[in-house]
Design a protein around this motif. Structure first.
Motif, PDB file in Angstrom:
ATOM      1  N   SER A   6       6.913  -1.559  -3.680  1.00  0.00           N
ATOM      2  CA  SER A   6       5.937  -0.808  -4.485  1.00  0.00           C
ATOM      3  C   SER A   6       4.516  -1.063  -3.997  1.00  0.00           C
ATOM      4  CB  SER A   6       6.072  -1.174  -5.968  1.00  0.00           C
ATOM      5  OG  SER A   6       5.800  -2.551  -6.179  1.00  0.00           O
ATOM      6  N   GLU A   7       4.205  -2.321  -3.635  1.00  0.00           N
ATOM      7  CA  GLU A   7       2.871  -2.649  -3.135  1.00  0.00           C
ATOM      8  C   GLU A   7       2.578  -1.916  -1.827  1.00  0.00           C
ATOM      9  OE1 GLU A   7       5.146  -4.783  -4.023  1.00  0.00           O
ATOM     10  OE2 GLU A   7       4.347  -6.106  -5.578  1.00  0.00           O
ATOM     11  N   ARG A   8       3.579  -1.887  -0.950  1.00  0.00           N
ATOM     12  CA  ARG A   8       3.423  -1.190   0.328  1.00  0.00           C
ATOM     13  C   ARG A   8       3.137   0.291   0.110  1.00  0.00           C
ATOM     14  NH1 ARG A   8       7.658  -2.962   2.446  1.00  0.00           N
ATOM     15  NH2 ARG A   8       9.087  -1.336   1.769  1.00  0.00           N
ATOM     16  N   GLU A   9       3.847   0.888  -0.847  1.00  0.00           N
ATOM     17  CA  GLU A   9       3.639   2.311  -1.132  1.00  0.00           C
ATOM     18  C   GLU A   9       2.245   2.552  -1.710  1.00  0.00           C
ATOM     19  OE1 GLU A   9       5.516   4.833  -0.198  1.00  0.00           O
ATOM     20  OE2 GLU A   9       6.792   3.317   0.760  1.00  0.00           O
ATOM     21  N   ASP A  10       1.767   1.623  -2.545  1.00  0.00           N
ATOM     22  CA  ASP A  10       0.424   1.761  -3.121  1.00  0.00           C
ATOM     23  C   ASP A  10      -0.635   1.723  -2.017  1.00  0.00           C
ATOM     24  OD1 ASP A  10       1.384   1.958  -5.680  1.00  0.00           O
ATOM     25  OD2 ASP A  10       1.115  -0.172  -6.140  1.00  0.00           O
ATOM     26  N   VAL A  11      -0.499   0.769  -1.094  1.00  0.00           N
ATOM     27  CA  VAL A  11      -1.466   0.661   0.003  1.00  0.00           C
ATOM     28  C   VAL A  11      -1.371   1.884   0.912  1.00  0.00           C
ATOM     29  CG1 VAL A  11      -2.088  -0.661   2.071  1.00  0.00           C
ATOM     30  CG2 VAL A  11      -1.525  -1.862  -0.053  1.00  0.00           C
ATOM     31  N   ALA A  12      -0.156   2.310   1.206  1.00  0.00           N
ATOM     32  CA  ALA A  12       0.045   3.480   2.066  1.00  0.00           C
ATOM     33  C   ALA A  12      -0.594   4.725   1.450  1.00  0.00           C
ATOM     34  CB  ALA A  12       1.532   3.710   2.306  1.00  0.00           C
ATOM     35  N   THR A  13      -0.436   4.881   0.143  1.00  0.00           N
ATOM     36  CA  THR A  13      -1.009   6.043  -0.541  1.00  0.00           C
ATOM     37  C   THR A  13      -2.529   5.980  -0.550  1.00  0.00           C
ATOM     38  OG1 THR A  13       0.944   6.235  -1.958  1.00  0.00           O
ATOM     39  CG2 THR A  13      -1.068   7.313  -2.715  1.00  0.00           C
TER      40      THR A  13
ATOM     41  N   ALA B  25      -9.277  -6.264  -0.621  1.00  0.00           N
ATOM     42  CA  ALA B  25      -8.768  -5.279  -1.580  1.00  0.00           C
ATOM     43  C   ALA B  25      -7.270  -5.056  -1.389  1.00  0.00           C
ATOM     44  CB  ALA B  25      -9.532  -3.958  -1.413  1.00  0.00           C
ATOM     45  N   THR B  26      -6.818  -5.098  -0.138  1.00  0.00           N
ATOM     46  CA  THR B  26      -5.389  -4.949   0.157  1.00  0.00           C
ATOM     47  C   THR B  26      -4.591  -6.074  -0.492  1.00  0.00           C
ATOM     48  OG1 THR B  26      -5.863  -3.844   2.261  1.00  0.00           O
ATOM     49  CG2 THR B  26      -3.680  -4.819   2.008  1.00  0.00           C
ATOM     50  N   LEU B  27      -5.104  -7.294  -0.378  1.00  0.00           N
ATOM     51  CA  LEU B  27      -4.423  -8.437  -0.989  1.00  0.00           C
ATOM     52  C   LEU B  27      -4.459  -8.369  -2.515  1.00  0.00           C
ATOM     53  CD1 LEU B  27      -5.345 -11.531   1.202  1.00  0.00           C
ATOM     54  CD2 LEU B  27      -3.186 -10.297   1.076  1.00  0.00           C
ATOM     55  N   ALA B  28      -5.511  -7.763  -3.057  1.00  0.00           N
ATOM     56  CA  ALA B  28      -5.581  -7.610  -4.511  1.00  0.00           C
ATOM     57  C   ALA B  28      -4.437  -6.728  -5.003  1.00  0.00           C
ATOM     58  CB  ALA B  28      -6.927  -7.007  -4.906  1.00  0.00           C
ATOM     59  N   ILE B  29      -4.018  -5.780  -4.170  1.00  0.00           N
ATOM     60  CA  ILE B  29      -2.885  -4.913  -4.515  1.00  0.00           C
ATOM     61  C   ILE B  29      -1.559  -5.596  -4.199  1.00  0.00           C
ATOM     62  CG2 ILE B  29      -1.695  -2.750  -3.942  1.00  0.00           C
ATOM     63  CD1 ILE B  29      -4.470  -1.555  -3.335  1.00  0.00           C
TER      64      ILE B  29
ATOM     65  N   THR C   8       2.834   1.058   8.798  1.00  0.00           N
ATOM     66  CA  THR C   8       1.457   0.663   9.078  1.00  0.00           C
ATOM     67  C   THR C   8       0.857  -0.070   7.887  1.00  0.00           C
ATOM     68  OG1 THR C   8       1.181   2.567  10.549  1.00  0.00           O
ATOM     69  CG2 THR C   8      -0.825   1.501   9.765  1.00  0.00           C
ATOM     70  N   ALA C   9       1.161   0.395   6.684  1.00  0.00           N
ATOM     71  CA  ALA C   9       0.666  -0.275   5.482  1.00  0.00           C
ATOM     72  C   ALA C   9       1.205  -1.700   5.398  1.00  0.00           C
ATOM     73  CB  ALA C   9       1.065   0.515   4.234  1.00  0.00           C
ATOM     74  N   GLN C  10       2.502  -1.882   5.709  1.00  0.00           N
ATOM     75  CA  GLN C  10       3.082  -3.227   5.683  1.00  0.00           C
ATOM     76  C   GLN C  10       2.428  -4.120   6.724  1.00  0.00           C
ATOM     77  OE1 GLN C  10       5.592  -4.349   3.403  1.00  0.00           O
ATOM     78  NE2 GLN C  10       4.648  -6.231   4.166  1.00  0.00           N
ATOM     79  N   SER C  11       2.130  -3.559   7.888  1.00  0.00           N
ATOM     80  CA  SER C  11       1.449  -4.328   8.931  1.00  0.00           C
ATOM     81  C   SER C  11       0.077  -4.774   8.457  1.00  0.00           C
ATOM     82  CB  SER C  11       1.321  -3.474  10.199  1.00  0.00           C
ATOM     83  OG  SER C  11       0.617  -4.179  11.201  1.00  0.00           O
ATOM     84  N   ARG C  12      -0.647  -3.890   7.768  1.00  0.00           N
ATOM     85  CA  ARG C  12      -1.957  -4.255   7.216  1.00  0.00           C
ATOM     86  C   ARG C  12      -1.822  -5.392   6.205  1.00  0.00           C
ATOM     87  NH1 ARG C  12      -6.201  -0.329   6.853  1.00  0.00           N
ATOM     88  NH2 ARG C  12      -6.178   0.963   8.725  1.00  0.00           N
TER      89      ARG C  12
ATOM     90  N   ALA D  85      -0.964 -12.400  -2.427  1.00  0.00           N
ATOM     91  CA  ALA D  85      -1.039 -13.328  -1.305  1.00  0.00           C
ATOM     92  C   ALA D  85       0.328 -13.647  -0.723  1.00  0.00           C
ATOM     93  CB  ALA D  85      -1.737 -14.621  -1.746  1.00  0.00           C
ATOM     94  N   GLU D  86       1.379 -13.437  -1.496  1.00  0.00           N
ATOM     95  CA  GLU D  86       2.743 -13.709  -1.044  1.00  0.00           C
ATOM     96  C   GLU D  86       3.612 -12.472  -1.244  1.00  0.00           C
ATOM     97  OE1 GLU D  86       3.575 -16.416   0.461  1.00  0.00           O
ATOM     98  OE2 GLU D  86       1.739 -17.547   0.064  1.00  0.00           O
ATOM     99  N   PRO D  87       4.660 -12.320  -0.446  1.00  0.00           N
ATOM    100  CA  PRO D  87       5.567 -11.169  -0.617  1.00  0.00           C
ATOM    101  C   PRO D  87       6.191 -11.158  -2.003  1.00  0.00           C
ATOM    102  CG  PRO D  87       5.968 -12.271   1.479  1.00  0.00           C
ATOM    103  CD  PRO D  87       5.027 -13.152   0.712  1.00  0.00           C
ATOM    104  N   SER D  88       6.398  -9.951  -2.518  1.00  0.00           N
ATOM    105  CA  SER D  88       6.976  -9.826  -3.862  1.00  0.00           C
ATOM    106  C   SER D  88       8.445  -9.446  -3.772  1.00  0.00           C
ATOM    107  CB  SER D  88       6.222  -8.749  -4.659  1.00  0.00           C
ATOM    108  OG  SER D  88       6.460  -7.481  -4.087  1.00  0.00           O
TER     109      SER D  88
END
Length: 202
Positions: free
Chosen positions: A85-92, A63-67, A100-104, A70-73
């Motif tokens: 933006s993706e990191r903030e979405d996962v963090a939220t 699910a994390t990869l779906a947000i 921590t979200a970026q590490s995930r 597969a590659e950095p944006s």
């Protein structure tokens, strides 16, 4: 193999310990009251739940990869960095810090893009989330520096074999040992950079 409900709770748990992670097995475990188990049964119950936790973690990574992708944006906005933006979405979503979200995200990408056997072992519950995370982290720098697919396969295979009877920290040490033998230049450079960035502050 379905669990036979006529069996005792302890017997059901033992059967579940040998089944891959999945919602049916998790459903059976949820219906069991751990306080009613014997001492040995409680230990098996905990181990069986951890196996299901590995399966759930594999779904969370998917699910994390779906947000995050597969590659950095790269953002078109000059004020935003990579994956911002993706990191903030996962963090939220997970109520995590941005770091921590970026590490995930990074761990999920390494596992999905480069370590299929580790992904499979995690999804089936053969290794813990901590094992998978450390295998990904310990191999990520070597992957960035061009470790060959064949060498990575050897490192991954040894790590997974080692994980059966060892802690995550011991597996991480084993991965570093394998990399030092297979790709000594990459390993030495990683150690040197880690030493150069190490500091003590008061």
């Amino acid at each position: 193999m379905p669990v036979t409900l006529e069996k005792s709770a302890e017997e059901q748990i033992i059967e579940l310990l040998y089944q891959p992670g999945g919602y049916e097995a998790l459903g059976h475990l949820i219906s069991i009251i751990p306080e009613n188990l014997t001492s040995a049964g409680r230990i098996d119950y905990l181990a069986a739940l951890e196996k299901q936790n590995s399966w759930l973690t594999s779904l969370i990574q998917r699910a994390t990869l779906a947000i995050a992708g597969a590659e950095p944006s790269e953002s078109d906005n000059m004020w935003e960095g990579v994956d911002e933006s993706e990191r903030e979405d996962v963090a939220t979503a997970l109520r995590l810090s941005a770091n921590t979200a970026q590490s995930r995200i990074d761990v999920a990408r390494v596992l999905s893009n480069h370590l299929p056997a580790t992904c499979e072992a995690l999804a089936s519950g053969d290794i813990s989330p901590s094992h998978a995370t450390l295998i990904a982290r310990e191999t990520s720098e070597a992957i960035k520096r061009g470790l060959s697919t064949e060498d990575l396969y050897l490192v991954e295979s040894k790590a997974l074999a080692h994980a059966e009877f060892h802690t995550p920290a011991q597996v991480a040490s084993q991965v570093r040992t394998s990399l030092a033998r297979i790709a000594p230049e990459t390993f030495e450079d990683t150690v040197a950079r880690a030493r150069d960035t190490r500091r003590v502050s008061c």
